[in-house]
Design a protein around this motif. Structure first.
Motif, PDB file in Angstrom:
ATOM      1  N   THR A   4       9.549  -5.186  -5.241  1.00  0.00           N
ATOM      2  CA  THR A   4       9.928  -4.955  -7.023  1.00  0.00           C
ATOM      3  C   THR A   4       8.609  -4.771  -7.841  1.00  0.00           C
ATOM      4  OG1 THR A   4      10.963  -7.274  -6.242  1.00  0.00           O
ATOM      5  CG2 THR A   4      11.086  -7.415  -9.046  1.00  0.00           C
ATOM      6  N   TYR A   5       9.307  -3.384  -8.692  1.00  0.00           N
ATOM      7  CA  TYR A   5       8.285  -2.949  -9.624  1.00  0.00           C
ATOM      8  C   TYR A   5       8.670  -3.549 -11.220  1.00  0.00           C
ATOM      9  CZ  TYR A   5       7.682   1.285  -6.663  1.00  0.00           C
ATOM     10  OH  TYR A   5       7.060   1.168  -5.157  1.00  0.00           O
ATOM     11  N   THR A   6       7.770  -3.108 -11.807  1.00  0.00           N
ATOM     12  CA  THR A   6       8.062  -3.094 -13.450  1.00  0.00           C
ATOM     13  C   THR A   6       9.170  -3.081 -14.388  1.00  0.00           C
ATOM     14  OG1 THR A   6       6.407  -1.908 -14.304  1.00  0.00           O
ATOM     15  CG2 THR A   6       6.016  -4.582 -13.438  1.00  0.00           C
ATOM     16  N   THR A   7       9.692  -1.818 -14.230  1.00  0.00           N
ATOM     17  CA  THR A   7      10.632  -0.898 -14.459  1.00  0.00           C
ATOM     18  C   THR A   7      10.847  -0.391 -14.085  1.00  0.00           C
ATOM     19  OG1 THR A   7       9.153   1.296 -14.596  1.00  0.00           O
ATOM     20  CG2 THR A   7       8.280  -0.038 -16.583  1.00  0.00           C
ATOM     21  N   LYS A  33      11.811   6.187  -9.159  1.00  0.00           N
ATOM     22  CA  LYS A  33      10.986   7.030  -8.603  1.00  0.00           C
ATOM     23  C   LYS A  33      10.504   7.008  -7.003  1.00  0.00           C
ATOM     24  CE  LYS A  33       7.055   7.593 -10.235  1.00  0.00           C
ATOM     25  NZ  LYS A  33       6.291   7.597 -11.862  1.00  0.00           N
ATOM     26  N   ALA A  34      10.541   5.915  -7.374  1.00  0.00           N
ATOM     27  CA  ALA A  34       9.580   5.102  -5.457  1.00  0.00           C
ATOM     28  C   ALA A  34      11.083   4.739  -4.303  1.00  0.00           C
ATOM     29  CB  ALA A  34       9.310   3.459  -5.374  1.00  0.00           C
ATOM     30  N   GLU A  58       0.780  -1.233  -0.395  1.00  0.00           N
ATOM     31  CA  GLU A  58      -0.017  -0.107   0.200  1.00  0.00           C
ATOM     32  C   GLU A  58       0.650   1.072  -0.097  1.00  0.00           C
ATOM     33  OE1 GLU A  58      -2.749   1.946   3.267  1.00  0.00           O
ATOM     34  OE2 GLU A  58      -3.239   0.137   2.595  1.00  0.00           O
ATOM     35  N   ALA A  59       2.244   1.615   0.616  1.00  0.00           N
ATOM     36  CA  ALA A  59       2.802   2.173   0.381  1.00  0.00           C
ATOM     37  C   ALA A  59       3.815   2.410  -0.491  1.00  0.00           C
ATOM     38  CB  ALA A  59       4.285   1.998   1.742  1.00  0.00           C
ATOM     39  N   PHE A  60       4.049   1.802  -1.357  1.00  0.00           N
ATOM     40  CA  PHE A  60       4.427   1.682  -2.149  1.00  0.00           C
ATOM     41  C   PHE A  60       4.213   1.492  -3.552  1.00  0.00           C
ATOM     42  CE2 PHE A  60       7.815   0.401   0.794  1.00  0.00           C
ATOM     43  CZ  PHE A  60       9.231   1.330   0.098  1.00  0.00           C
ATOM     44  N   SER A  61       2.468   1.265  -3.464  1.00  0.00           N
ATOM     45  CA  SER A  61       2.162   0.785  -5.031  1.00  0.00           C
ATOM     46  C   SER A  61       1.866   2.676  -5.629  1.00  0.00           C
ATOM     47  CB  SER A  61       0.992   0.945  -4.727  1.00  0.00           C
ATOM     48  OG  SER A  61       0.155   1.676  -3.660  1.00  0.00           O
ATOM     49  N   PRO A  62       1.896   3.785  -5.034  1.00  0.00           N
ATOM     50  CA  PRO A  62       1.536   5.105  -5.281  1.00  0.00           C
ATOM     51  C   PRO A  62       2.468   5.116  -6.342  1.00  0.00           C
ATOM     52  CG  PRO A  62       1.028   5.375  -3.111  1.00  0.00           C
ATOM     53  CD  PRO A  62       1.175   4.133  -2.980  1.00  0.00           C
ATOM     54  N   PHE A  63       4.252   4.950  -6.504  1.00  0.00           N
ATOM     55  CA  PHE A  63       4.945   4.708  -7.697  1.00  0.00           C
ATOM     56  C   PHE A  63       5.482   4.298  -8.537  1.00  0.00           C
ATOM     57  CE2 PHE A  63       6.089   6.489  -2.722  1.00  0.00           C
ATOM     58  CZ  PHE A  63       6.126   7.593  -3.158  1.00  0.00           C
ATOM     59  N   GLY A  64       3.671   3.154  -8.862  1.00  0.00           N
ATOM     60  CA  GLY A  64       4.559   2.609 -10.138  1.00  0.00           C
ATOM     61  C   GLY A  64       3.676   1.073  -9.613  1.00  0.00           C
TER      62      GLY A  64
END
Length: 140
Positions: free
Chosen positions: A81-84, A90-91, A52-58
């Motif tokens: 882990t993000y997709t890009t 950004k996170a 929830e905390a990291f989802s606004p960044f991607g």
């Protein structure tokens, strides 16, 4: 008076000593992988709260808090882990040194896991029932 001015310098961030020691470690590292290491987590932080905390960044692929096998409690760190790479950068910039569940967290690029050495085998017993321990000597 000298103490007050140096203390003021530390609080305002104009101390070059502090900047030279800590800024390359926490703020100038570039992300080379979409996986981030998050340290300083509260024992109460769950996978869902981290996501929830990291989802606004991607778009998140995974948000995992590492827990102790025996107690099941958080060890105080996790991985996101993000997709890009852009989303991960950004996170990292947005969440580094921020509060999460009342604790200041730090976000750094994740390092690849180092291979563990193979487990050592138990020394074999001799015919007398004693076994040798190369570090200590004889033990029974």
């Amino acid at each position: 008076m000298a103490f007050a001015s140096s203390f003021r310098r530390v609080l305002t961030g104009s101390s070059t000593i502090l900047q030279s020691q800590f800024s390359p470690v926490r703020f100038n590292s570039t992300v080379t992988s979409p996986k981030l290491f998050v340290s300083g987590l509260s024992r109460l932080t769950t996978d869902e709260k981290l996501k929830e905390a990291f989802s606004p960044f991607g778009q998140l692929l995974e948000a995992k808090v590492i827990t102790d096998r025996v107690s099941g409690r958080s060890k105080g760190f996790g991985f996101v882990t993000y997709t890009t790479l852009e989303e991960a950068e950004k996170a990292r910039e947005g969440m580094n040194a921020k509060f999460l569940d009342g604790w200041v967290i730090f976000v750094d690029p994740a390092k690849p896991r180092e291979p563990r050495p193979p487990p050592q085998q138990e020394p074999e017993s001799s015919e007398t029932g004693f076994r040798t321990n190369k570090t200590i000597g004889w033990c029974g």
